[in-house]
Design a protein around this motif. Sequence first.
Motif, PDB file in Angstrom:
ATOM      1  N   ALA A 328      14.710  -6.626 -36.730  1.00 17.73           N
ATOM      2  CA  ALA A 328      15.082  -6.711 -35.314  1.00 17.73           C
ATOM      3  C   ALA A 328      15.953  -5.528 -34.915  1.00 17.73           C
ATOM      4  O   ALA A 328      15.747  -4.919 -33.851  1.00 17.73           O
ATOM      5  CB  ALA A 328      15.813  -8.019 -35.038  1.00 17.73           C
ATOM      6  N   GLY A 329      16.927  -5.192 -35.747  1.00 11.50           N
ATOM      7  CA  GLY A 329      17.799  -4.070 -35.435  1.00 11.50           C
ATOM      8  C   GLY A 329      17.047  -2.753 -35.370  1.00 11.50           C
ATOM      9  O   GLY A 329      17.253  -1.934 -34.461  1.00 11.50           O
ATOM     10  N   ARG A 330      16.170  -2.529 -36.311  1.00 15.58           N
ATOM     11  CA  ARG A 330      15.421  -1.268 -36.349  1.00 15.58           C
ATOM     12  C   ARG A 330      14.452  -1.161 -35.173  1.00 15.58           C
ATOM     13  O   ARG A 330      14.348  -0.113 -34.540  1.00 15.58           O
ATOM     14  CB  ARG A 330      14.666  -1.164 -37.672  1.00 15.58           C
ATOM     15  N   LEU A 331      13.751  -2.253 -34.895  1.00 16.72           N
ATOM     16  CA  LEU A 331      12.784  -2.211 -33.803  1.00 16.72           C
ATOM     17  C   LEU A 331      13.488  -2.092 -32.457  1.00 16.72           C
ATOM     18  O   LEU A 331      13.007  -1.384 -31.557  1.00 16.72           O
ATOM     19  CB  LEU A 331      11.903  -3.464 -33.839  1.00 16.72           C
ATOM     20  N   ALA A 332      14.625  -2.754 -32.295  1.00 17.34           N
ATOM     21  CA  ALA A 332      15.368  -2.661 -31.039  1.00 17.34           C
ATOM     22  C   ALA A 332      15.810  -1.224 -30.770  1.00 17.34           C
ATOM     23  O   ALA A 332      15.750  -0.749 -29.624  1.00 17.34           O
ATOM     24  CB  ALA A 332      16.580  -3.593 -31.066  1.00 17.34           C
ATOM     25  N   ARG A 333      16.259  -0.531 -31.795  1.00 11.23           N
ATOM     26  CA  ARG A 333      16.664   0.863 -31.607  1.00 11.23           C
ATOM     27  C   ARG A 333      15.469   1.726 -31.207  1.00 11.23           C
ATOM     28  O   ARG A 333      15.584   2.597 -30.336  1.00 11.23           O
ATOM     29  CB  ARG A 333      17.310   1.415 -32.883  1.00 11.23           C
ATOM     30  N   GLU A 334      14.336   1.484 -31.822  1.00 14.24           N
ATOM     31  CA  GLU A 334      13.153   2.275 -31.499  1.00 14.24           C
ATOM     32  C   GLU A 334      12.668   1.983 -30.084  1.00 14.24           C
ATOM     33  O   GLU A 334      12.318   2.898 -29.329  1.00 14.24           O
ATOM     34  CB  GLU A 334      12.035   1.980 -32.506  1.00 14.24           C
ATOM     35  N   ILE A 335      12.661   0.718 -29.702  1.00 15.94           N
ATOM     36  CA  ILE A 335      12.205   0.357 -28.366  1.00 15.94           C
ATOM     37  C   ILE A 335      13.164   0.890 -27.307  1.00 15.94           C
ATOM     38  O   ILE A 335      12.737   1.405 -26.263  1.00 15.94           O
ATOM     39  CB  ILE A 335      12.032  -1.171 -28.256  1.00 15.94           C
ATOM     40  N   SER A 336      14.462   0.801 -27.563  1.00 14.93           N
ATOM     41  CA  SER A 336      15.427   1.288 -26.569  1.00 14.93           C
ATOM     42  C   SER A 336      15.281   2.785 -26.352  1.00 14.93           C
ATOM     43  O   SER A 336      15.349   3.274 -25.209  1.00 14.93           O
ATOM     44  CB  SER A 336      16.852   0.945 -26.995  1.00 14.93           C
ATOM     45  N   ALA A 337      15.075   3.531 -27.427  1.00 11.28           N
ATOM     46  CA  ALA A 337      14.907   4.984 -27.300  1.00 11.28           C
ATOM     47  C   ALA A 337      13.606   5.322 -26.584  1.00 11.28           C
ATOM     48  O   ALA A 337      13.553   6.236 -25.751  1.00 11.28           O
ATOM     49  CB  ALA A 337      14.936   5.624 -28.680  1.00 11.28           C
ATOM     50  N   THR A 338      12.546   4.581 -26.882  1.00 14.20           N
ATOM     51  CA  THR A 338      11.250   4.831 -26.245  1.00 14.20           C
ATOM     52  C   THR A 338      11.297   4.526 -24.754  1.00 14.20           C
ATOM     53  O   THR A 338      10.803   5.300 -23.935  1.00 14.20           O
ATOM     54  CB  THR A 338      10.163   3.977 -26.922  1.00 14.20           C
ATOM     55  N   CYS A 339      11.906   3.396 -24.411  1.00 14.17           N
ATOM     56  CA  CYS A 339      11.980   3.024 -22.996  1.00 14.17           C
ATOM     57  C   CYS A 339      12.793   4.044 -22.204  1.00 14.17           C
ATOM     58  O   CYS A 339      12.422   4.411 -21.076  1.00 14.17           O
ATOM     59  CB  CYS A 339      12.587   1.632 -22.855  1.00 14.17           C
ATOM     60  N   LEU A 340      13.896   4.494 -22.776  1.00 13.26           N
ATOM     61  CA  LEU A 340      14.698   5.520 -22.097  1.00 13.26           C
ATOM     62  C   LEU A 340      13.881   6.797 -21.919  1.00 13.26           C
ATOM     63  O   LEU A 340      13.844   7.385 -20.829  1.00 13.26           O
ATOM     64  CB  LEU A 340      15.967   5.792 -22.891  1.00 13.26           C
ATOM     65  N   GLN A 341      13.200   7.234 -22.964  1.00  7.74           N
ATOM     66  CA  GLN A 341      12.407   8.465 -22.911  1.00  7.74           C
ATOM     67  C   GLN A 341      11.297   8.365 -21.871  1.00  7.74           C
ATOM     68  O   GLN A 341      11.055   9.317 -21.116  1.00  7.74           O
ATOM     69  CB  GLN A 341      11.797   8.741 -24.293  1.00  7.74           C
ATOM     70  N   PHE A 342      10.637   7.227 -21.809  1.00  9.76           N
ATOM     71  CA  PHE A 342       9.512   7.074 -20.891  1.00  9.76           C
ATOM     72  C   PHE A 342       9.963   7.000 -19.435  1.00  9.76           C
ATOM     73  O   PHE A 342       9.162   7.207 -18.523  1.00  9.76           O
ATOM     74  CB  PHE A 342       8.704   5.830 -21.246  1.00  9.76           C
ATOM     75  N   HIS A 343      11.235   6.719 -19.208  1.00 14.43           N
ATOM     76  CA  HIS A 343      11.764   6.749 -17.840  1.00 14.43           C
ATOM     77  C   HIS A 343      12.164   8.158 -17.408  1.00 14.43           C
ATOM     78  O   HIS A 343      12.465   8.383 -16.226  1.00 14.43           O
ATOM     79  CB  HIS A 343      12.973   5.813 -17.707  1.00 14.43           C
ATOM     80  N   GLY A 344      12.221   9.081 -18.362  1.00 17.67           N
ATOM     81  CA  GLY A 344      12.605  10.444 -18.018  1.00 17.67           C
ATOM     82  C   GLY A 344      14.068  10.542 -17.620  1.00 17.67           C
ATOM     83  O   GLY A 344      14.920   9.799 -18.112  1.00 17.67           O
ATOM     84  N   ALA A 345      14.361  11.428 -16.683  1.00 12.94           N
ATOM     85  CA  ALA A 345      15.743  11.714 -16.306  1.00 12.94           C
ATOM     86  C   ALA A 345      16.464  10.483 -15.772  1.00 12.94           C
ATOM     87  O   ALA A 345      17.643  10.249 -16.078  1.00 12.94           O
ATOM     88  CB  ALA A 345      15.788  12.833 -15.275  1.00 12.94           C
TER      89      ALA A 345
END
Length: 386
Positions: A328-345
Amino acid sequence: MVTFTAEHVALRQLVREFAEKEIGPYADDWEANGSFPAHELFPKLAELGLLGLEYDPAYGGQGADHLCTVILHEELGRVGPAGVALGIGIQTDMATPSLHRYGSEELKQRYLVPAISGEAVCAVAVTEPDTGSDVAALTTRAVRDGDDWVINGSKAYITNGTQADWICLLARTSDKPAGGGAGVGLSQIIVPADTPGFHVSRKLDKLGMRSSDTAELTFTDARVPVANTIGEIDLGFYQQMSQFQNERLAMGYAAVGGMETALTRTADYLKTRKVFGKPLIDNQHLAFTLAELSARLDVLRHYNYAAAEAYIRGEDVNRFATVGKLEAGRLAREISATCLQFHGAIGYMEEMWTARYFRDSPVWSIGGGADEVMLYVLSRLDGYHA
């Protein structure tokens, strides 16, 4: 395969509606304040029976099954903010399980009943400034003086610490290993917050989970009755290990709820955000990445459900809790980084939910035992480490 009854479905709807009404709208204010008003929120949760789902009705609990706990934390995690979900989890599954399992009738009446009714806020104090994951090395000490413990030491990173009415403290009560077991000589002791010699040293300024308060605590000749000991003297290590299982399971459930919301909100954004004349979601890389993360989340969710079923059957869920929290911890970090990146600036702006979620997510890999500790536990359980 886990089966949710009509009652479970109704509970999910109840928790979701409560969180959307009583928590979600105040997220920004509570983040800015660095805490949520537990003494106001907890009685509202208690009115719905949500602070003692699995506990004995004799103490105000609901006597429900563990799937109700899964639902509670999934839904709290889904709505967020994560700091509030964590603070509630401390009350329901991290500071009170040992009291319910091992506490005397007097302790349950005095401390568990008001915790379930929302009248008292509680916290669990294990970690120290120089000792975290190595629980057996704790140095906060309780020395017996007649019918009292005299406690000296300090605890760090204690969620709900500034608001707690009582603390479930793990302290060293003996240097003699009873039966030769590791970690003996520690006891769980309830310390009321109004005990002379107990102090909240300072409120800590955290990177994330800012809607929950976290504190350093000090004990200077703090005197409490020996009768405040939960369970057996010197066997608190084993009781705390059992309590950690509840903590890790609850954290895994809450993390899943937060990840589901993050993926849904990101997909919704990509459907409306147009680049080069078409929605971003039409980019195959973005769509495939979200699909893969969603698939991995689904595997984790059902792993959690299997853990819950094993818990209900009375099986040892140490491995379940350890694996679930690690992933859960590892996947949450990956998802949070991906969601931020996909939103751009805009995803990098504090005004967006992505920024808070990115800051909150690392806690799932730190609190309740860091990833490295989970791997150490697993390596021993699976025979890879002596």
